[in-house]
Write a protein that holds these residues in place. Structure first.
Motif, PDB file in Angstrom:
ATOM      1  N   PHE A 228     -61.195   0.200 -24.672  1.00 42.06           N
ATOM      2  CA  PHE A 228     -60.045  -0.417 -23.984  1.00 42.06           C
ATOM      3  C   PHE A 228     -60.101  -0.287 -22.453  1.00 42.06           C
ATOM      4  O   PHE A 228     -59.236  -0.794 -21.760  1.00 42.06           O
ATOM      5  N   MET A 229     -61.135   0.363 -21.915  1.00 41.10           N
ATOM      6  CA  MET A 229     -61.309   0.408 -20.453  1.00 41.10           C
ATOM      7  C   MET A 229     -62.332  -0.645 -20.059  1.00 41.10           C
ATOM      8  O   MET A 229     -63.394  -0.716 -20.674  1.00 41.10           O
ATOM      9  N   ASN A 230     -62.031  -1.436 -19.037  1.00 35.33           N
ATOM     10  CA  ASN A 230     -62.982  -2.464 -18.556  1.00 35.33           C
ATOM     11  C   ASN A 230     -63.456  -3.337 -19.710  1.00 35.33           C
ATOM     12  O   ASN A 230     -64.648  -3.582 -19.871  1.00 35.33           O
ATOM     13  N   GLY A 231     -62.505  -3.793 -20.522  1.00 38.00           N
ATOM     14  CA  GLY A 231     -62.814  -4.543 -21.750  1.00 38.00           C
ATOM     15  C   GLY A 231     -63.406  -5.916 -21.505  1.00 38.00           C
ATOM     16  O   GLY A 231     -63.523  -6.373 -20.356  1.00 38.00           O
ATOM     17  N   PRO A 232     -63.778  -6.606 -22.596  1.00 36.91           N
ATOM     18  CA  PRO A 232     -64.542  -7.859 -22.467  1.00 36.91           C
ATOM     19  C   PRO A 232     -63.851  -8.979 -21.685  1.00 36.91           C
ATOM     20  O   PRO A 232     -64.513  -9.784 -21.050  1.00 36.91           O
ATOM     21  N   GLY A 233     -62.506  -9.013 -21.703  1.00 36.87           N
ATOM     22  CA  GLY A 233     -61.822 -10.121 -21.027  1.00 36.87           C
ATOM     23  C   GLY A 233     -61.211  -9.764 -19.692  1.00 36.87           C
ATOM     24  O   GLY A 233     -60.491 -10.567 -19.085  1.00 36.87           O
ATOM     25  N   ILE A 234     -61.519  -8.569 -19.187  1.00 32.30           N
ATOM     26  CA  ILE A 234     -60.798  -8.064 -18.019  1.00 32.30           C
ATOM     27  C   ILE A 234     -60.966  -8.946 -16.785  1.00 32.30           C
ATOM     28  O   ILE A 234     -60.004  -9.240 -16.069  1.00 32.30           O
ATOM     29  N   HIS A 235     -62.173  -9.410 -16.510  1.00 33.49           N
ATOM     30  CA  HIS A 235     -62.380 -10.210 -15.290  1.00 33.49           C
ATOM     31  C   HIS A 235     -61.744 -11.589 -15.432  1.00 33.49           C
ATOM     32  O   HIS A 235     -61.189 -12.129 -14.470  1.00 33.49           O
ATOM     33  N   GLU A 236     -61.816 -12.108 -16.624  1.00 30.89           N
ATOM     34  CA  GLU A 236     -61.170 -13.405 -16.900  1.00 30.89           C
ATOM     35  C   GLU A 236     -59.661 -13.298 -16.652  1.00 30.89           C
ATOM     36  O   GLU A 236     -59.055 -14.161 -16.002  1.00 30.89           O
ATOM     37  N   PHE A 237     -59.034 -12.229 -17.132  1.00 33.19           N
ATOM     38  CA  PHE A 237     -57.592 -12.055 -16.952  1.00 33.19           C
ATOM     39  C   PHE A 237     -57.233 -11.883 -15.477  1.00 33.19           C
ATOM     40  O   PHE A 237     -56.277 -12.484 -14.980  1.00 33.19           O
ATOM     41  N   LEU A 238     -58.008 -11.062 -14.750  1.00 34.14           N
ATOM     42  CA  LEU A 238     -57.681 -10.814 -13.343  1.00 34.14           C
ATOM     43  C   LEU A 238     -57.933 -12.048 -12.478  1.00 34.14           C
ATOM     44  O   LEU A 238     -57.188 -12.317 -11.532  1.00 34.14           O
ATOM     45  N   GLN A 239     -58.966 -12.817 -12.810  1.00 28.64           N
ATOM     46  CA  GLN A 239     -59.214 -14.053 -12.061  1.00 28.64           C
ATOM     47  C   GLN A 239     -58.112 -15.075 -12.320  1.00 28.64           C
ATOM     48  O   GLN A 239     -57.696 -15.795 -11.413  1.00 28.64           O
ATOM     49  N   GLU A 240     -57.630 -15.094 -13.550  1.00 31.91           N
ATOM     50  CA  GLU A 240     -56.516 -15.998 -13.873  1.00 31.91           C
ATOM     51  C   GLU A 240     -55.251 -15.558 -13.120  1.00 31.91           C
ATOM     52  O   GLU A 240     -54.538 -16.380 -12.546  1.00 31.91           O
ATOM     53  N   MET A 241     -55.003 -14.241 -13.099  1.00 37.32           N
ATOM     54  CA  MET A 241     -53.840 -13.710 -12.375  1.00 37.32           C
ATOM     55  C   MET A 241     -53.934 -14.058 -10.887  1.00 37.32           C
ATOM     56  O   MET A 241     -52.941 -14.442 -10.252  1.00 37.32           O
ATOM     57  N   ASN A 242     -55.134 -13.944 -10.351  1.00 36.79           N
ATOM     58  CA  ASN A 242     -55.347 -14.263  -8.940  1.00 36.79           C
ATOM     59  C   ASN A 242     -55.079 -15.744  -8.682  1.00 36.79           C
ATOM     60  O   ASN A 242     -54.375 -16.115  -7.734  1.00 36.79           O
TER      61      ASN A 242
END
Length: 559
Positions: A228-242
Motif C-alpha cells: 500500500f506504499m507507492n502503489g501501482p496507481g499512485i502517479h496516475e492519481f497524483l497526475q490527475e489531481m494535479n
C-alpha cells in the motif's frame, strides 16, 4: 532550475491543539493562532502549515475527518478560519492546509452510508472485503497496532484501516470518490488557501490483489506496507489531481511519504512530472531505529545521518526539490534527539538549526522549535494522550509482559507527545498556553524555556532562527546554490559547501561534546573569508585548521 516562491520560503507548522488557547477550555484554537500572528511575523516565516482543523471526532487528533468543509468545534468556526486566513495574508504569510484523503473518519457521511449495505451508492468509496476462513482478508497489521481490517456485522464484511479502526481507508480506484475529493480541494483553494501538505499521500494506491505481508520477529501481524506504499496507481492519481486541481493555482504542495526513496522522490517532484512540489521522506528521522522500529532504538552514527541527508541533496539536486525538517507533530524534539538538551542545550539547538537551514530545500520549523522546546518525561502513562503511544504501551506491558520502566524510557525518547505538549509562551501557570486545564500537561521546564524569555534575549535560539530565515531571504545561494559534502567519514563533523556562480559558503557543524580538530580540505580555495553566522562569540583565527568547540557551528562566505 526554475525559481518558485515555495523554494524560497520557510514554513512553520502549527499543531493547533497545542499552540494557543483563547477561551480557557485547555485546547488550542484558531483565535489563539490569530493572537500569535505578529509573533510569527517577527520570526520571519513565510508560510503556516496548519495541521487538521476540520470537523472530527478526534480519535487521532484531527487526522480522522468527519467533514472536510467544516471546522472542529473545539477550534472555532469557519468565520474564525476566514479571519485567520485574512490576518495571515495581511502580514504577508501564506497558509497551507493539511489534506487527509488516504482515509476519513468512520463518522464521515460517506462512511455512514457505505456501511449500510453492499449496494449503497457510497459502498465503493471505501475498501470492503469478505473474510478468509473466519479471519480478516489479509494479515496486515495496522500502524496503530492490531489488524488493519475491521469486521462490520451489518454486511458481514471487513473494511480496511491502515491506521485506527475509526479511520477507514478511502478507495481511490473509484472515480466518483476522486472527483469528490478534487471538488473539496478546489473549494478550499477558491477560499484563498495557498496549498496542501498531504497526509500519507503515497498510501492512496493499494495492490488490488491484496496479498499477505511478511511477518517479522515477534509480530503476529504481517507488514503490508509494500502493498500500500507507492502503489501501482499512485502517479496516475497524483497526475490527475494535479491536472484537475493543483495546476490551476500557484500553490505549495508537499506529500508526506513514509517509505519513499530518492528515485521515487524524483518521480513525485520532477519539474516535468506534474505531481507535487516536494515530499517529506523519513529516512533521516528513522536513524537509530532498532529491530522493533522506533520503540527499540539503538545508538546512531553521524555518518548514517549525513549519508541519508546527502543522498537526498544529491538526488534532487537538478530535478525535484527537497523539504528540510527535523521536527513535526510525530517526531521527538530535535534538541533532545540529535542535540544535547542539558549542558550544550542552546549551542546544539543553534547548530542543528544551521545544519538544516543552510541545505538546499524548503525548511520547515515545528512550533516551539524556535524557542528550543525539549522532550518531556511524564511519570505516568496516564499523562500521555497519543493513540500510537497508548496502544504500544498496552501491547508491550499488558500483553507481552515487558518491563514498564523500559517501555516508558522508549516513550520518553521517541513518543509523539514529545511534540504535542503546549507551546511555552511565558513562565506563568500552564506556560501562558491556557487559563484552564491543558488537554495534555505542559513540559515542567516552561519556567526556563519560553517565548517571552527568548524574545527578550538578542542571543537566544529564537533570534538565531530569525537570522537564519533572513539569510535565506537575502542570499540566493542559500536557496539555489549547489550542495557538496566534505569530511564524509567524520563521526563528529557535518560539513558542506553551497556554491552559486562565483560565491561559495562553507558550513561547519560539530555534533560532539568534545573539542574536535577541523581541517579545511585542500580543494577549497579562497582569497578572503567572512563569518556569516556562528553560535559562539569568538571565531577561529584561521579556518585552515582549528579546534571546533562542543556543538559549534560556523558559516563562512568565501571569495
Amino acid at each position: 532550475m526554475e525559481k518558485a516562491w515555495w523554494k524560497e520560503s520557510v514554513v512553520y507548522q502549527i499543531y493547533p491543539r497545542s499552540f494557543m488557547d483563547s477561551n480557557g477550555d485547555g485546547i488550542g484554537d484558531l483565535q489563539g493562532i490569530i493572537t500569535k500572528l505578529d509573533y510569527l511575523k517577527e520570526l520571519g516565516i513565510d508560510v503556516i502549515w496548519l495541521s487538521p482543523v476540520y470537523k472530527s471526532p478526534n480519535d487521532d487528533n484531527g487526522y480522522d475527518i468527519s467533514d472536510y468543509q467544516n471546522i472542529m468545534d473545539e477550534f472555532g468556526t469557519m468565520a474564525d478560519f476566514d479571519e485567520l486566513l485574512q490576518g495571515a495574508h495581511d502580514r504577508g504569510i501564506k497558509i497551507v492546509m493539511d489534506l487527509v484523503v488516504n482515509h476519513s473518519s468512520d463518522e464521515h457521511a460517506w462512511f455512514v452510508e457505505s456501511r449500510k449495505s453492499k449496494d449503497n451508492p457510497f459502498r465503493d468509496y471505501y475498501i470492503w472485503k469478505p473474510g478468509k476462513n473466519g479471519d480478516p482478508p489479509t494479515n496486515w497489521g495496522s500502524v496503530f497496532g492490531g489488524s488493519s481490517w475491521q469486521y462490520d456485522e451489518t454486511t458481514n464484511e471487513y473494511y480496511l484501516h491502515i491506521f485506527s479502526k475509526k479511520q477507514p481507508d478511502l478507495n481511490w480506484e473509484n472515480e466518483t470518490l476522486r472527483k469528490a475529493v478534487y471538488k473539496m480541494m478546489t473549494w478550499w483553494l477558491e477560499k484563498g488557501i495557498d496549498g496542501f501538505r498531504m497526509d500519507v499521500i503515497n498510501f492512496i494506491s493499494k495492490d488490488s490483489r491484496y496479498p499477505d505481508g511478511e511477518v517479522h520477529g515477534e509480530n503476529k501481524y504481517g507488514d503490508g506496507s509494500k502493498h500500500f506504499m507507492n502503489g501501482p496507481g499512485i502517479h496516475e492519481f497524483l497526475q490527475e489531481m494535479n491536472k484537475e486541481v493543483l495546476s490551476k493555482y500557484d500553490v505549495l504542495t508537499v506529500g508526506e511519504m513514509p517509505g519513499v526513496d530518492v528515485e521515487q522522490g524524483k518521480l513525485y517532484t520532477g519539474e516535468d512530472r506534474n505531481e507535487l512540489n516536494m515530499v517529506f521522506q523519513f529516512e533521516h528521522v528513522d536513524v537509530g531505529n532498532g529491530p522493533g522500529g522506533k520503540w527499540t532504538s539503538q545508538p546512531w552514527k553521524l555518518t548514517e545521518l549525513k549519508g541519508i541527508l546527502t543522498k537526498w541533496q544529491y538526488g534532487l539536486a537538478d530535478d525535484g526539490w527537497n523539504s528540510l525538517y527535523w521536527n513535526n507533530h510525530d517526531q521527538p524534539r530535535v534538541v533532545s534527539r540529535f542535540g544535547h538538551d542539558k549542558e550544550y542545550y542552546e549551542k546544539s539547538a543553534k547548530m542543528l538549526a544551521t545544519c538544516l537551514h543552510m541545505m538546499k530545500g524548503t525548511p520547515y520549523i515545528y512550533q516551539g522549535e524556535e524557542i528550543g522546546m525539549t522532550n518531556v518525561a511524564f511519570e505516568s502513562i496516564d499523562d500521555y494522550r497519543d493513540l500510537e503511544t497508548l496502544n504500544m504501551y498496552n501491547e508491550a506491558v499488558n500483553e507481552l509482559g515487558k518491563d514498564p520502566n523500559k517501555v516508558m524510557r522508549a516513550i520518553y525518547e521517541r513518543g509523539r507527545d514529545n511534540a504535542r505538549t503546549p507551546v511555552q509562551w511565558d513562565d506563568t501557570e500552564n506556560a501562558g498556553f491556557t487559563t484552564g486545564t491543558p488537554w495534555i500537561s505542559v513540559n515542567p521546564n516552561y519556567k526556563e524555556v519560553n517565548a517571552k524569555r527568548v524574545l527578550q534575549d538578542p542571543n537566544s535560539i529564537f533570534h538565531y532562527y530569525k537570522k537564519l530565515i533572513q539569510l535565506r531571504k537575502e542570499n540566493e545561494i542559500v536557496v539555489y546554490g549547489k550542495f557538496e559534502l566534505l569530511h564524509e567519514d567524520s563521526e563528529e563533523i557535518f560539513c558542506y559547501t553551497r556554491e552559486l556562480r562565483n560565491e561559495k559558503w562553507l558550513i561547519v557543524c560539530s555534533f560532539s561534546t568534545e573539542l574536535v580538530k577541523f581541517e579545511l580540505p585542500n580543494q577549497i580555495k579562497y582569497q578572503s573569508k567572512q563569518l556569516v553566522l556562528g553560535n559562539y562569540e569568538d571565531e577561529p583565527i584561521t579556518i585552515e585548521t582549528f579546534e571546533l568547540k562542543p556543538y559549534q557551528t560556523l558559516v563562512y562566505k568565501l571569495t
